[in-house]
Enzyme design. Structure first.
Site, PDB file in Angstrom:
ATOM      1  N   GLY A 108       0.892  -1.300  -0.029  1.00 43.92           N
ATOM      2  CA  GLY A 108       0.088   0.025  -0.025  1.00 43.92           C
ATOM      3  C   GLY A 108       1.025   1.305  -0.023  1.00 43.92           C
ATOM      4  O   GLY A 108       0.752   2.175  -0.574  1.00 43.92           O
ATOM      5  N   HIS A 143      -2.831  -7.031   2.691  1.00 40.02           N
ATOM      6  CA  HIS A 143      -2.723  -7.871   3.890  1.00 40.02           C
ATOM      7  C   HIS A 143      -3.803  -7.139   4.965  1.00 40.02           C
ATOM      8  O   HIS A 143      -4.012  -7.614   5.883  1.00 40.02           O
ATOM      9  CB  HIS A 143      -1.381  -7.895   4.442  1.00 40.02           C
ATOM     10  N   THR A 202       9.052  -7.370 -12.678  1.00 45.69           N
ATOM     11  CA  THR A 202       8.483  -8.712 -12.798  1.00 45.69           C
ATOM     12  C   THR A 202       7.483  -8.955 -11.712  1.00 45.69           C
ATOM     13  O   THR A 202       8.004  -8.820 -10.552  1.00 45.69           O
ATOM     14  CB  THR A 202       9.397  -9.766 -13.077  1.00 45.69           C
ATOM     15  N   CYS A 215       5.680   4.241  14.854  1.00 46.95           N
ATOM     16  CA  CYS A 215       6.839   4.350  15.703  1.00 46.95           C
ATOM     17  C   CYS A 215       8.183   4.637  15.026  1.00 46.95           C
ATOM     18  O   CYS A 215       8.444   4.074  13.634  1.00 46.95           O
ATOM     19  CB  CYS A 215       7.117   2.923  16.457  1.00 46.95           C
TER      20      CYS A 215
HETATM   21  N1  PLP Z   1      -2.253   3.656   4.189  1.00 45.13           N
HETATM   22  C1  PLP Z   1      -3.170   3.310   5.418  1.00 45.13           C
HETATM   23  C2  PLP Z   1      -4.306   4.111   5.646  1.00 45.13           C
HETATM   24  C3  PLP Z   1      -2.663   2.409   6.044  1.00 45.13           C
HETATM   25  O1  PLP Z   1      -3.345   1.906   7.145  1.00 45.13           O
HETATM   26  C4  PLP Z   1      -1.364   1.571   5.852  1.00 45.13           C
HETATM   27  C5  PLP Z   1      -0.863   0.365   6.732  1.00 45.13           C
HETATM   28  O2  PLP Z   1      -0.835   0.719   7.680  1.00 45.13           O
HETATM   29  C6  PLP Z   1      -0.804   1.978   4.601  1.00 45.13           C
HETATM   30  C7  PLP Z   1      -1.300   3.177   3.938  1.00 45.13           C
HETATM   31  C8  PLP Z   1       0.461   1.068   4.187  1.00 45.13           C
HETATM   32  O3  PLP Z   1       0.017   0.046   3.606  1.00 45.13           O
HETATM   33  P1  PLP Z   1       1.232  -1.302   3.483  1.00 45.13           P
HETATM   34  O4  PLP Z   1       1.330  -1.733   4.873  1.00 45.13           O
HETATM   35  O5  PLP Z   1       0.708  -2.166   2.416  1.00 45.13           O
HETATM   36  O6  PLP Z   1       2.420  -0.523   2.812  1.00 45.13           O
END
Ligand code: PLP
Length: 376
Positions: A68, A193, A229, A317
């Site tokens: 993410g 995840h 990839t 953190c």
């Molecule tokens: N954006 C939000 C709102 C999230 O809660 C998180 C993960 O804690 C992320 C982005 C980042 O996602 P990832 O853990 O897949 O890098």
């Protein structure tokens, strides 16, 4: 027995995702122009089509990323670079995956405007969106409090100025209905995840135009927007997890909201002077973010852990030092109160037993942490 109440951080993988991952773990390069390549490509295409259908997007709009965080960085930085404008709009309560690239653009000369938020953590004044910008960012739901933002209003207001909008929907996808086309955002980030898929499986939905400029440079995979990839097994597992999450979503929302309400009421019954940060309406069902002023969040987490309960302070953190949450500070919470924050987040595997376990120890845990807090 452990009680896991940190589903907003990560959720255990669903069996359907494990099965899909194992089934496809031996696949080769989906870009290969031969039999094994075509076989891998078919699995990847199926995953892309399924994810697109579940999220109201076209298959070509689905870009696989490795997290993410990567999807957010690509959208923010890529949309900025794709535009001639030097201005970015964001909110102060974004996850660091959005806020840090926004700040990085600011350090290289972009002008950055943050929409103000109210005590509920929601954007309270959208007028900064009336002036065109390269990109405007607004998360759909906050990872600490679960508060949902009026993203439809943000998109409409930004569209009137011709500004592309990036929506960080990492906490929402798989938990609430998402229709990318109906929302009208330019890009939308998700993370497997958080809905029972594999870790390091990210998604960026990206309309054909304006498309983010690539941040990584390499081969032409994923429309040239995200070269590299792909891991076909992760893509298949992500699609399988999303299919199951979407099918269960409505029932899960009701079940989790009932558990969350019992947890909140039970904590308020057992502990004096609790500040509840999660709003009661327009909020994700599994989130309960609270502060116990006078206690340190880190002590609370340690004491809960010793009692078999896994929760977090909710804020990022840095090198083991718990900083005051930028989200709570932006909501106007005073720094002393932010220090006593604990986030309980419920999810698919959460049960009444988990709630009972917290309620059995929370009174004594807070009393002990408050004593330690006073001594410190
Ligand atoms: N954006 C939000 C709102 C999230 O809660 C998180 C993960 O804690 C992320 C982005 C980042 O996602 P990832 O853990 O897949 O890098």
């Amino acid at each position: 027995m452990r009680h896991f109440l940190d589903h907003a951080a990560t959720s255990p993988m669903r069996q359907v995702a494990v099965d899909a991952w194992v089934e496809h773990a031996g696949m080769l390069n989906p870009g290969g122009q031969y039999g094994s390549g075509r076989a891998a490509r078919r699995v990847l295409d199926d995953a892309r089509e399924e994810i697109a259908a579940l999220l109201g997007a076209d298959p070509v709009e689905v870009i696989f990323t490795a997290s993410g965080t990567e999807a957010d960085n690509l959208a923010v930085t890529g949309l900025y670079r794709a535009s001639p404008l030097g201005r970015v709009v964001s909110t102060p309560v974004e996850h660091p995956a959005v806020l840090e690239p926004v700040k990085a653009l600011g350090r290289t000369g972009a002008s950055v405007d943050l929409l103000p938020v109210g005590a509920d953590g929601r954007v309270s004044d959208l007028s900064a969106l009336d002036e065109p910008a390269a990109v405007a960012c607004c998360m759909w739901a906050n990872n600490e409090t679960g508060a949902l933002q009026p993203v439809d209003l943000v998109v409409t207001r930004a569209a009137a100025a011709g500004t592309p909008v990036h929506v960080d929907a990492v906490q929402v996808v798989g938990h609430r209905a998402v229709d990318f086309h109906a929302l009208g955002a330019t890009t939308l980030a998700a993370s497997a995840h958080k809905f029972g898929g594999p870790r390091s499986g990210g998604l960026l939905l990206a309309r054909r135009s304006p498309a983010p400029a690539p941040v990584l440079h390499g081969g032409g995979q994923e429309r040239g927007i995200r070269p590299g990839t792909l891991d076909v097994a992760t893509a298949a597992a992500t699609a399988a997890a999303l299919r199951e999450a979407v099918a269960e979503m409505a029932a899960e929302e009701q079940r989790l909201a009932a558990l969350r309400d019992r947890l909140r009421a039970g904590i308020l019954d057992r502990v004096d002077d609790v500040v509840v940060h999660s709003p009661e309406t327009d909020v994700l069902a599994g989130h309960l973010h609270v502060s116990f002023p006078g206690a340190e969040g880190d002590s609370l987490i340690m004491l809960l852990d010793a009692a078999g309960i896994e929760a977090s302070t909710g804020s990022a953190c840095a090198s083991g030092v718990n900083r005051a949450s930028h989200v709570l500070l932006a909501m106007g919470v005073d720094e002393a109160t932010t220090r006593g924050a604990v986030r309980f987040t419920l999810g698919r595997t959460s049960t009444e037993d988990d709630v009972d376990a917290v309620l059995a120890v929370i009174g004594e845990t807070v009393a002990r942490a408050r004593l330690a807090g006073m001594a410190g």
